[in-house]
Design an enzyme around this catalytic site. Sequence first.
Site, PDB file in Angstrom:
ATOM      1  N   GLU A  12       5.916 126.569 -20.490  1.00 55.31           N
ATOM      2  CA  GLU A  12       5.328 125.316 -20.805  1.00 55.31           C
ATOM      3  C   GLU A  12       4.033 125.053 -20.124  1.00 55.31           C
ATOM      4  O   GLU A  12       3.620 125.771 -19.244  1.00 55.31           O
ATOM      5  CB  GLU A  12       6.295 124.247 -20.436  1.00 55.31           C
ATOM      6  CG  GLU A  12       5.822 123.069 -21.033  1.00 55.31           C
ATOM      7  CD  GLU A  12       6.655 121.888 -20.884  1.00 55.31           C
ATOM      8  OE1 GLU A  12       6.320 121.012 -20.117  1.00 55.31           O
ATOM      9  OE2 GLU A  12       7.586 121.834 -21.602  1.00 55.31           O
ATOM     10  N   HIS A 118       7.083 113.203 -16.035  1.00 54.03           N
ATOM     11  CA  HIS A 118       6.359 112.451 -17.069  1.00 54.03           C
ATOM     12  C   HIS A 118       6.821 113.033 -18.415  1.00 54.03           C
ATOM     13  O   HIS A 118       6.371 114.100 -18.822  1.00 54.03           O
ATOM     14  CB  HIS A 118       4.846 112.612 -16.874  1.00 54.03           C
ATOM     15  CG  HIS A 118       4.017 111.655 -17.687  1.00 54.03           C
ATOM     16  ND1 HIS A 118       2.872 111.055 -17.202  1.00 54.03           N
ATOM     17  CD2 HIS A 118       4.160 111.203 -18.957  1.00 54.03           C
ATOM     18  CE1 HIS A 118       2.348 110.265 -18.126  1.00 54.03           C
ATOM     19  NE2 HIS A 118       3.115 110.348 -19.216  1.00 54.03           N
ATOM     20  N   VAL A 119       7.739 112.312 -19.044  1.00 55.03           N
ATOM     21  CA  VAL A 119       8.352 112.859 -20.266  1.00 55.03           C
ATOM     22  C   VAL A 119       7.303 113.066 -21.358  1.00 55.03           C
ATOM     23  O   VAL A 119       6.305 112.349 -21.437  1.00 55.03           O
ATOM     24  CB  VAL A 119       9.482 111.947 -20.804  1.00 55.03           C
ATOM     25  CG1 VAL A 119      10.668 111.957 -19.862  1.00 55.03           C
ATOM     26  CG2 VAL A 119       8.982 110.531 -21.051  1.00 55.03           C
ATOM     27  N   HIS A 120       7.529 114.066 -22.199  1.00 55.68           N
ATOM     28  CA  HIS A 120       6.568 114.391 -23.255  1.00 55.68           C
ATOM     29  C   HIS A 120       7.276 115.178 -24.347  1.00 55.68           C
ATOM     30  O   HIS A 120       8.251 115.881 -24.091  1.00 55.68           O
ATOM     31  CB  HIS A 120       5.395 115.195 -22.686  1.00 55.68           C
ATOM     32  CG  HIS A 120       5.825 116.391 -21.897  1.00 55.68           C
ATOM     33  ND1 HIS A 120       6.292 116.299 -20.604  1.00 55.68           N
ATOM     34  CD2 HIS A 120       5.890 117.695 -22.224  1.00 55.68           C
ATOM     35  CE1 HIS A 120       6.611 117.499 -20.156  1.00 55.68           C
ATOM     36  NE2 HIS A 120       6.387 118.377 -21.121  1.00 55.68           N
ATOM     37  N   GLU A 121       6.747 115.061 -25.537  1.00 52.95           N
ATOM     38  CA  GLU A 121       7.342 115.697 -26.708  1.00 52.95           C
ATOM     39  C   GLU A 121       6.414 116.789 -27.229  1.00 52.95           C
ATOM     40  O   GLU A 121       5.208 116.591 -27.302  1.00 52.95           O
ATOM     41  CB  GLU A 121       7.554 114.626 -27.790  1.00 52.95           C
ATOM     42  CG  GLU A 121       8.138 115.142 -29.076  1.00 52.95           C
ATOM     43  CD  GLU A 121       7.841 114.184 -30.224  1.00 52.95           C
ATOM     44  OE1 GLU A 121       8.783 113.588 -30.745  1.00 52.95           O
ATOM     45  OE2 GLU A 121       6.661 114.031 -30.585  1.00 52.95           O
TER      46      GLU A 121
END
Length: 160
Positions: A12, A118-121
Amino acid sequence: MTHPLWAPWRLEYVSNADDQEGCIFCRAAAANDEGALVVHRGDSAFVLLNRFPYSSGHLIVAPLRHIGDFAQLSVEEAGEIHALTVRALEVLAAAYRPEGFNIGWNLGRPAGAGVVDHVHEHVVPRWQGDTNFMPVLADVRVIPEHLQATHARLAAGWNA
Ligand SMILES: [Zn+2]
């Protein structure tokens, strides 16, 4: 060899995220669009290119707010992320003509998240057979288009 569904974003965003000061998404949200590869900024969420893409046009949709808990997304943030995702699919379809997409959230390091606070899609365009020529488990991947060129193309598409 069968690839697990979420293998694409194992490598990622930022394998080196921990080497830098602060949160990479908060920094990107505050930076100029081109340098940070930001494609679009909304009221509560934004869209940027993954610096370590699995495929050309690999986008990330994240809240502007620094939150690591998916459950803390407000209804407004979740709604805007959804709307931005829909627009991202349209823009990518027009620019790259992918044959499919993966959309997904990696919550926690064992799930593949490189940035956990820090959430992310992820929005990943896919083509038939792309895993056959992309060494998804290796460190080096062949991405046919330079990130700045991809950014220019998608930012123009977004505003078209
Ligand atoms: Zn952040």
